[in-house]
Enzyme design. Structure first.
Site, PDB file in Angstrom:
ATOM      1  N   GLN A   1       6.018  31.125  14.630  1.00 20.69           N
ATOM      2  CA  GLN A   1       5.701  31.681  15.372  1.00 20.69           C
ATOM      3  C   GLN A   1       4.793  32.976  15.180  1.00 20.69           C
ATOM      4  O   GLN A   1       4.434  33.146  16.254  1.00 20.69           O
ATOM      5  CB  GLN A   1       7.563  32.751  15.736  1.00 20.69           C
TER       6      GLN A   1
ATOM      7  N   CYS B   1     -16.821  36.083  28.812  1.00 16.16           N
ATOM      8  CA  CYS B   1     -17.082  34.248  28.448  1.00 16.16           C
ATOM      9  C   CYS B   1     -18.163  34.123  29.880  1.00 16.16           C
ATOM     10  O   CYS B   1     -19.049  34.895  30.552  1.00 16.16           O
ATOM     11  CB  CYS B   1     -16.038  33.573  29.305  1.00 16.16           C
TER      12      CYS B   1
ATOM     13  N   HIS C   1       2.937  30.008  18.803  1.00 15.32           N
ATOM     14  CA  HIS C   1       2.491  31.003  19.517  1.00 15.32           C
ATOM     15  C   HIS C   1       1.249  31.266  19.348  1.00 15.32           C
ATOM     16  O   HIS C   1       0.850  32.103  19.439  1.00 15.32           O
ATOM     17  CB  HIS C   1       3.369  32.376  18.824  1.00 15.32           C
TER      18      HIS C   1
HETATM   19  C1  BV8 Z   1       8.474  31.748  27.919  1.00 20.36           C
HETATM   20  C2  BV8 Z   1       2.189  35.940  19.796  1.00 20.36           C
HETATM   21  C3  BV8 Z   1       8.282  31.174  29.603  1.00 20.36           C
HETATM   22  C4  BV8 Z   1       1.841  37.058  20.071  1.00 20.36           C
HETATM   23  C5  BV8 Z   1       4.716  36.405  20.865  1.00 20.36           C
HETATM   24  C6  BV8 Z   1      11.074  38.133  31.155  1.00 20.36           C
HETATM   25  C7  BV8 Z   1       9.851  37.232  31.524  1.00 20.36           C
HETATM   26  C8  BV8 Z   1       9.546  36.316  30.593  1.00 20.36           C
HETATM   27  C9  BV8 Z   1       9.855  35.516  28.995  1.00 20.36           C
HETATM   28  C10 BV8 Z   1      11.140  36.402  29.520  1.00 20.36           C
HETATM   29  C11 BV8 Z   1      11.417  37.602  30.123  1.00 20.36           C
HETATM   30  N1  BV8 Z   1      12.581  38.583  29.371  1.00 20.36           N
HETATM   31  C12 BV8 Z   1      12.770  37.607  28.187  1.00 20.36           C
HETATM   32  C13 BV8 Z   1      11.735  36.307  28.062  1.00 20.36           C
HETATM   33  C14 BV8 Z   1      11.593  35.378  27.304  1.00 20.36           C
HETATM   34  C15 BV8 Z   1      10.474  36.369  25.550  1.00 20.36           C
HETATM   35  C16 BV8 Z   1      11.058  36.997  25.186  1.00 20.36           C
HETATM   36  O1  BV8 Z   1      12.134  35.707  24.456  1.00 20.36           O
HETATM   37  N2  BV8 Z   1      11.814  37.653  25.205  1.00 20.36           N
HETATM   38  C17 BV8 Z   1      12.256  39.043  24.308  1.00 20.36           C
HETATM   39  C18 BV8 Z   1      11.685  39.462  23.359  1.00 20.36           C
HETATM   40  C19 BV8 Z   1      13.455  38.667  24.674  1.00 20.36           C
HETATM   41  N3  BV8 Z   1       9.964  35.116  25.551  1.00 20.36           N
HETATM   42  C20 BV8 Z   1       8.738  34.726  26.195  1.00 20.36           C
HETATM   43  O2  BV8 Z   1       7.794  35.121  27.088  1.00 20.36           O
HETATM   44  C21 BV8 Z   1       7.818  33.364  25.380  1.00 20.36           C
HETATM   45  N4  BV8 Z   1       7.592  32.487  27.106  1.00 20.36           N
HETATM   46  O3  BV8 Z   1       9.694  31.978  28.063  1.00 20.36           O
HETATM   47  O4  BV8 Z   1       7.868  31.845  28.859  1.00 20.36           O
HETATM   48  C22 BV8 Z   1       8.420  31.722  30.846  1.00 20.36           C
HETATM   49  C23 BV8 Z   1       7.206  31.917  31.178  1.00 20.36           C
HETATM   50  C24 BV8 Z   1       7.085  33.138  33.005  1.00 20.36           C
HETATM   51  C25 BV8 Z   1       8.253  33.904  32.932  1.00 20.36           C
HETATM   52  C26 BV8 Z   1       9.289  33.558  31.988  1.00 20.36           C
HETATM   53  C27 BV8 Z   1       9.795  32.901  31.210  1.00 20.36           C
HETATM   54  C28 BV8 Z   1       7.360  33.469  24.950  1.00 20.36           C
HETATM   55  C29 BV8 Z   1       7.168  33.880  23.568  1.00 20.36           C
HETATM   56  C30 BV8 Z   1       5.877  34.537  22.360  1.00 20.36           C
HETATM   57  C31 BV8 Z   1       5.558  35.688  22.606  1.00 20.36           C
HETATM   58  N5  BV8 Z   1       4.243  35.744  21.670  1.00 20.36           N
HETATM   59  N6  BV8 Z   1       4.011  36.089  19.173  1.00 20.36           N
HETATM   60  C32 BV8 Z   1       1.569  38.236  19.355  1.00 20.36           C
HETATM   61  O5  BV8 Z   1       1.367  37.848  18.004  1.00 20.36           O
HETATM   62  O6  BV8 Z   1       0.836  39.031  19.751  1.00 20.36           O
HETATM   63  S1  BV8 Z   1       6.358  37.006  19.735  1.00 20.36           S
HETATM   64  C33 BV8 Z   1       5.518  37.050  18.791  1.00 20.36           C
HETATM   65  O7  BV8 Z   1       7.364  38.087  18.420  1.00 20.36           O
HETATM   66  C34 BV8 Z   1       5.948  36.349  17.668  1.00 20.36           C
HETATM   67  O8  BV8 Z   1       5.429  34.997  17.096  1.00 20.36           O
HETATM   68  C35 BV8 Z   1       7.728  35.724  17.102  1.00 20.36           C
HETATM   69  O9  BV8 Z   1       8.308  35.358  17.868  1.00 20.36           O
HETATM   70  C36 BV8 Z   1       7.767  37.823  18.176  1.00 20.36           C
HETATM   71  C37 BV8 Z   1       8.627  37.994  16.271  1.00 20.36           C
HETATM   72  O10 BV8 Z   1       9.594  37.640  15.847  1.00 20.36           O
HETATM   73  P1  BV8 Z   1       9.289  37.877  14.432  1.00 20.36           P
HETATM   74  O11 BV8 Z   1       8.727  36.149  14.196  1.00 20.36           O
HETATM   75  O12 BV8 Z   1      11.171  37.260  14.165  1.00 20.36           O
HETATM   76  O13 BV8 Z   1       9.409  38.828  13.877  1.00 20.36           O
HETATM   77  P2  BV8 Z   1      10.381  40.085  13.671  1.00 20.36           P
HETATM   78  O14 BV8 Z   1       8.968  41.576  13.441  1.00 20.36           O
HETATM   79  O15 BV8 Z   1      11.262  40.284  14.851  1.00 20.36           O
HETATM   80  O16 BV8 Z   1      11.130  39.580  12.583  1.00 20.36           O
HETATM   81  C38 BV8 Z   1      10.827  40.039  11.226  1.00 20.36           C
HETATM   82  C39 BV8 Z   1      12.122  38.814   9.919  1.00 20.36           C
HETATM   83  O17 BV8 Z   1      11.804  39.187   9.171  1.00 20.36           O
HETATM   84  C40 BV8 Z   1      13.620  40.575  10.148  1.00 20.36           C
HETATM   85  O18 BV8 Z   1      14.513  39.542  10.784  1.00 20.36           O
HETATM   86  C41 BV8 Z   1      13.181  40.695   9.245  1.00 20.36           C
HETATM   87  O19 BV8 Z   1      14.642  40.656   8.109  1.00 20.36           O
HETATM   88  C42 BV8 Z   1      12.649  39.831   7.989  1.00 20.36           C
HETATM   89  N7  BV8 Z   1      12.117  39.576   6.731  1.00 20.36           N
HETATM   90  C43 BV8 Z   1      11.750  40.684   7.159  1.00 20.36           C
HETATM   91  N8  BV8 Z   1      10.721  40.744   5.210  1.00 20.36           N
HETATM   92  C44 BV8 Z   1      11.459  39.386   5.171  1.00 20.36           C
HETATM   93  C45 BV8 Z   1      12.025  38.446   6.259  1.00 20.36           C
HETATM   94  N9  BV8 Z   1      12.032  37.571   5.989  1.00 20.36           N
HETATM   95  C46 BV8 Z   1      12.107  36.808   4.500  1.00 20.36           C
HETATM   96  N10 BV8 Z   1      11.386  37.288   3.646  1.00 20.36           N
HETATM   97  C47 BV8 Z   1      11.081  38.483   3.946  1.00 20.36           C
HETATM   98  N11 BV8 Z   1      10.105  39.407   2.966  1.00 20.36           N
END
Ligand code: BV8
Length: 252
Positions: free
Chosen positions: A108, A156, A126
């Site tokens: 991701q 662009c 992503h």
């Molecule tokens: C989609 C790129 C179909 C950008 C990212 C309403 C309208 C539209 C969609 C939605 C909606 N409601 C919900 C959705 C679906 C939505 C979604 O899931 N929302 C969430 C907030 C509920 N998803 C989408 O929109 C996706 N597209 O559904 O398309 C669609 C199309 C149109 C209309 C409807 C549906 C697109 C999602 C992609 C978004 N882009 N990134 C950028 O980077 O700027 S997401 C971004 O956040 C990341 O890429 C990643 O995916 C996410 C963060 O998550 P994590 O990577 O898990 O990071 P996080 O900080 O959360 O957690 C870190 C973890 O690491 C923790 O657990 C921690 O404990 C752990 N950790 C800490 N230290 C360590 C460790 N682990 C190991 N070692 C360590 N040392």
């Protein structure tokens, strides 16, 4: 048993599973890059970004409403990449390819650190913050021409502003990449989930698809997540410490 004994037993079990696995997939999130110095999403945003939620900046609406702010957020993240390098966890995940017939990293993350560490098969669900395309038509930009430190998105040749080549909230993931990831979840023997809070879909559904299809699911995270109850093995700890232990057992 104390936690450390538990985790050693679980790491041994993981290594044993990997020795006989044919097809392995690793789903990674921001946590695997944290030990490289890249803040995760759900850490408190530092500095200028303390008042914004990533979900508000990482959307097409956010970009249209405030292109300069969103451009500067990505510019600061891209600049940060110049100062960081892969950590021991990235290198260990790349090394795992020597021990299993088929290995794919489904990430991701948009930081390119898996590829820098030598992982060959990487699916970027992503996208990447080092690629750009124009907002209106998707014309790709030559990143060499995109300077750091701009306060506004450059335009662009078609007149539309450039945007980072990432998937924003509300945008669909690249179809070919997502279907490859889903097929891997459905066919992997071992599906490892590392460093993700398991909040963002459809990426977060992959471990459940894998479990349903009969894979052994292993989670690596210092904290439990919505995936933990589904995991067969939960290796509680940082990616940069756990992965080298797994590889060390495969080498011995
Ligand atoms: C989609 C790129 C179909 C950008 C990212 C309403 C309208 C539209 C969609 C939605 C909606 N409601 C919900 C959705 C679906 C939505 C979604 O899931 N929302 C969430 C907030 C509920 N998803 C989408 O929109 C996706 N597209 O559904 O398309 C669609 C199309 C149109 C209309 C409807 C549906 C697109 C999602 C992609 C978004 N882009 N990134 C950028 O980077 O700027 S997401 C971004 O956040 C990341 O890429 C990643 O995916 C996410 C963060 O998550 P994590 O990577 O898990 O990071 P996080 O900080 O959360 O957690 C870190 C973890 O690491 C923790 O657990 C921690 O404990 C752990 N950790 C800490 N230290 C360590 C460790 N682990 C190991 N070692 C360590 N040392």
């Amino acid at each position: 048993m104390s936690n450390s004994i538990n985790s050693h037993v679980f790491i041994e079990q993981t290594a044993e599973l990997l020795k006989s696995a044919k097809r392995v997939a690793i789903l990674t999130g921001a946590g695997v890059s944290k030990e490289s110095g890249i803040p995760t999403f759900r850490d408190a945003q530092t500095g200028l970004w303390a008042n914004y939620r990533p979900e508000d900046l990482a959307t097409p609406q956010g970009f249209l409403q405030n292109p300069d702010l969103v451009w500067q957020w990505y510019d600061s993240r891209r600049k940060k990449l110049l100062e960081v390098s892969p950590n021991a966890g990235h290198y260990a995940m790349a090394e795992l390819a020597q021990f299993v017939p088929e290995l794919t990293v489904i990430t991701q993350n948009v930081d390119g650190l898996h590829q820098q560490a030598g992982s060959k098969e990487v699916l970027e669900l992503h996208g990447s913050i080092t690629a750009f395309r124009c907002f209106a038509k998707g014309h790709p930009a030559n990143t060499d021409n995109i300077d750091f430190g701009l306060t506004s998105p450059p335009k662009c040749h078609c007149g539309s502003p450039y945007r980072p080549g990432v998937v924003w909230f509300g945008e669909s993931l690249p179809g070919d990449v997502l279907s490859k990831a889903q097929k891997l979840a459905q066919s992997a023997d071992v599906f490892i989930v590392a460093g993700t809070s398991g909040i963002v879909h459809p990426a977060a559904s992959l471990p459940f698809v894998a479990k349903e299809a009969g894979a052994t699911v292993i989670e690596i995270n210092p904290e439990p997540t919505p995936i933990t109850d589904t995991a067969d093995i939960f290796l509680q700890g940082p990616s940069g410490q756990i992965w080298p232990k797994i590889i060390g057992l495969l080498k011995s």
